[in-house]
Scaffold this active site. Structure first.
Site, short mmCIF file in Angstrom:
data_model
loop_
_atom_site.label_atom_id
_atom_site.label_comp_id
_atom_site.label_asym_id
_atom_site.label_seq_id
_atom_site.Cartn_x
_atom_site.Cartn_y
_atom_site.Cartn_z
N ASP A 12 -9.94 2.30 2.28
CA ASP A 12 -10.10 1.57 3.54
C ASP A 12 -10.78 2.46 4.59
O ASP A 12 -11.64 2.00 5.34
CB ASP A 12 -8.74 1.13 4.11
CG ASP A 12 -8.12 0.00 3.29
OD1 ASP A 12 -8.86 -0.76 2.66
OD2 ASP A 12 -6.88 -0.10 3.30
N GLY B 69 -0.26 -0.23 12.41
CA GLY B 69 -0.22 -1.24 11.33
C GLY B 69 -0.63 -0.62 10.01
O GLY B 69 -1.08 0.54 9.96
N LYS C 87 0.82 -1.22 0.00
CA LYS C 87 0.00 0.00 0.00
C LYS C 87 0.85 1.27 0.00
O LYS C 87 0.46 2.29 -0.56
CB LYS C 87 -0.97 -0.02 1.18
CG LYS C 87 -2.04 -1.08 1.02
CD LYS C 87 -3.08 -1.02 2.10
CE LYS C 87 -4.08 -2.16 1.90
NZ LYS C 87 -5.15 -2.16 2.88
P1 ATR Z 1 0.75 -4.64 8.67
O1 ATR Z 1 1.63 -5.20 7.60
O2 ATR Z 1 -0.57 -4.21 8.17
O3 ATR Z 1 1.40 -3.64 9.55
P2 ATR Z 1 0.94 -6.62 10.78
O4 ATR Z 1 2.42 -6.65 10.75
O5 ATR Z 1 0.24 -7.90 10.84
O6 ATR Z 1 0.31 -5.91 9.51
O7 ATR Z 1 0.53 -5.70 12.02
C1 ATR Z 1 -0.70 -5.11 12.15
C2 ATR Z 1 -0.81 -4.56 13.54
O8 ATR Z 1 -0.97 -5.65 14.46
C3 ATR Z 1 0.41 -3.78 14.02
O9 ATR Z 1 -0.06 -2.67 14.72
C4 ATR Z 1 1.11 -4.78 14.93
O10 ATR Z 1 1.86 -4.23 15.98
P3 ATR Z 1 3.43 -3.86 15.81
O11 ATR Z 1 3.42 -2.50 15.16
O12 ATR Z 1 3.95 -3.82 17.17
O13 ATR Z 1 4.02 -4.94 14.96
C5 ATR Z 1 -0.09 -5.44 15.54
N1 ATR Z 1 0.22 -6.71 16.19
C6 ATR Z 1 0.67 -7.84 15.60
N2 ATR Z 1 0.81 -8.82 16.53
C7 ATR Z 1 0.45 -8.28 17.73
C8 ATR Z 1 0.38 -8.77 19.07
N3 ATR Z 1 0.70 -10.03 19.37
N4 ATR Z 1 -0.04 -7.93 20.03
C9 ATR Z 1 -0.39 -6.65 19.73
N5 ATR Z 1 -0.33 -6.13 18.50
C10 ATR Z 1 0.08 -6.92 17.51
#
Ligand code: ATR
Length: 308
Positions: free
Chosen positions: A120, A148, A84
């Site tokens: 979105d 994210g 994106k």
């Molecule tokens: P994207 O590529 O869209 O950023 P992603 O890596 O799956 O997708 O993460 C989406 C969101 O989920 C992020 O805000 C991520 O937090 P981080 O910025 O700390 O990576 C959050 N996220 C993923 N696993 C998590 C967990 N176990 N607890 C809390 N937040 C989590």
């Protein structure tokens, strides 16, 4: 028709007849977008086939694929994880949401310019209106996973809508404070835009005050996950809970068990798709009746694919 196509297929013309729209991502094989978009294209008898396109995660691969698609006469694409930001960077002209969040999910290949949008945010706003019969501006929102890819677009959408309160929650990372600072420009006197980590005590107060809790983290994404992004016992039946994950997550189940009005992300997926479609064929006026009728067909197609 294959599950997905690659840049080699585009270059060699090994695509199904009428392929002029698609969705680009990695992974991409399970995207529901083709089902939805094809239903709209067929209803409008456009003679266009919508396909999935797998893009390599290597530097420059996205721009190369876009170039090849343009040469192959594509009208545009939907763009999903992890491209994106690339879509936003590639565009010559951008809508205001993609401009503010640095990410776009829709590209239109115009004659001499590529345009981008982030649908979105509007898709989310529409889904929340359907869920709660209230616009974002009437909600006190806690947004989990604000940093994210999807979360940051929703954060901008909520802030620009002037919601009553906005709490941006993420695990620790520098972008969290940066997001808070950048959104302060939209802050109304009373709405207190505040960034918090999951482990901060103030989060419990903000969660209790919230009228709308949104999960934009990937917690609950795997069907086998039984994890929740927040403790379920903090939820109150007066609250709305929205999970942008498109299947029923443990959070949605727990929220419903506690009497909350809760939903998964399918209506957001639907409306971002309707708005993307509108952008590709924007030379026509879409009345709200036309939007609703397209949405109905697209949603039925999405549900039958999701339940297949
Ligand atoms: P994207 O590529 O869209 O950023 P992603 O890596 O799956 O997708 O993460 C989406 C969101 O989920 C992020 O805000 C991520 O937090 P981080 O910025 O700390 O990576 C959050 N996220 C993923 N696993 C998590 C967990 N176990 N607890 C809390 N937040 C989590």
């Amino acid at each position: 028709m294959q599950d997905f196509y690659t840049i080699d297929d585009v270059r060699t013309g090994a695509l199904p007849p009428g392929a002029k729209l698609g969705v680009v991502g990695n992974p991409i094989a399970h995207s529901l977008s083709p089902h939805m978009q094809q239903a709209a294209l067929d209803a409008d008898r456009r003679g266009i086939t919508y396909i999935r396109l797998l893009c390599e995660r290597t530097p420059g691969a996205f721009a190369e694929l876009m170039h090849a698609l343009r040469r192959a006469g594509f009208r545009g694409v939907n763009v999903t994880v992890p491209f994106k930001r690339d879509a936003y960077e590639l565009a010559d002209e951008r809508d205001s949401l993609s401009e503010s969040c640095g990410a776009a999910n829709t590209l239109f290949f115009g004659e001499d310019k590529t345009l981008c949008w982030n649908t979105d945010g509007p898709g989310f706003a529409r889904a929340i209106y359907e869920l709660s019969h209230l616009p974002l501006s009437e909600h006190k929102i806690v947004l989990l996973g604000a940093c994210g890819g999807a979360g940051s677009a929703l954060a901008v959408q909520c802030a620009q809508a002037g919601c009553l309160q906005l709490t941006l929650v993420n695990r620790p990372r520098p972008e969290l404070e940066q997001l808070e600072v950048s959104l302060k420009t939209y802050e109304k006197k009373e709405n207190g835009i505040l960034a918090l980590r999951f482990d901060e005590e103030r989060l419990a107060t903000r969660l209790r005050d919230a009228t709308l809790i949104v999960n934009a983290t990937s917690v609950g994404l795997r069907a086998s996950d039984d994890l929740l992004p927040i403790p379920a016992d903090i939820l109150d039946k007066k609250q709305y809970v929205y999970d942008i994950i498109t299947h029923e997550t443990p959070l949605v189940r727990e929220a419903q068990k506690r009497g909350c009005t809760a939903a998964n992300g399918r209506r957001m997926l639907l409306w971002q798709g309707v708005y993307a479609y509108e952008n590709w064929f924007g030379d026509e006026t879409f009345t709200s009746a036309r939007q609703e009728s397209l949405a109905e067909k697209m949603y039925a197609a999405m549900l039958s694919a999701a339940n297949a």
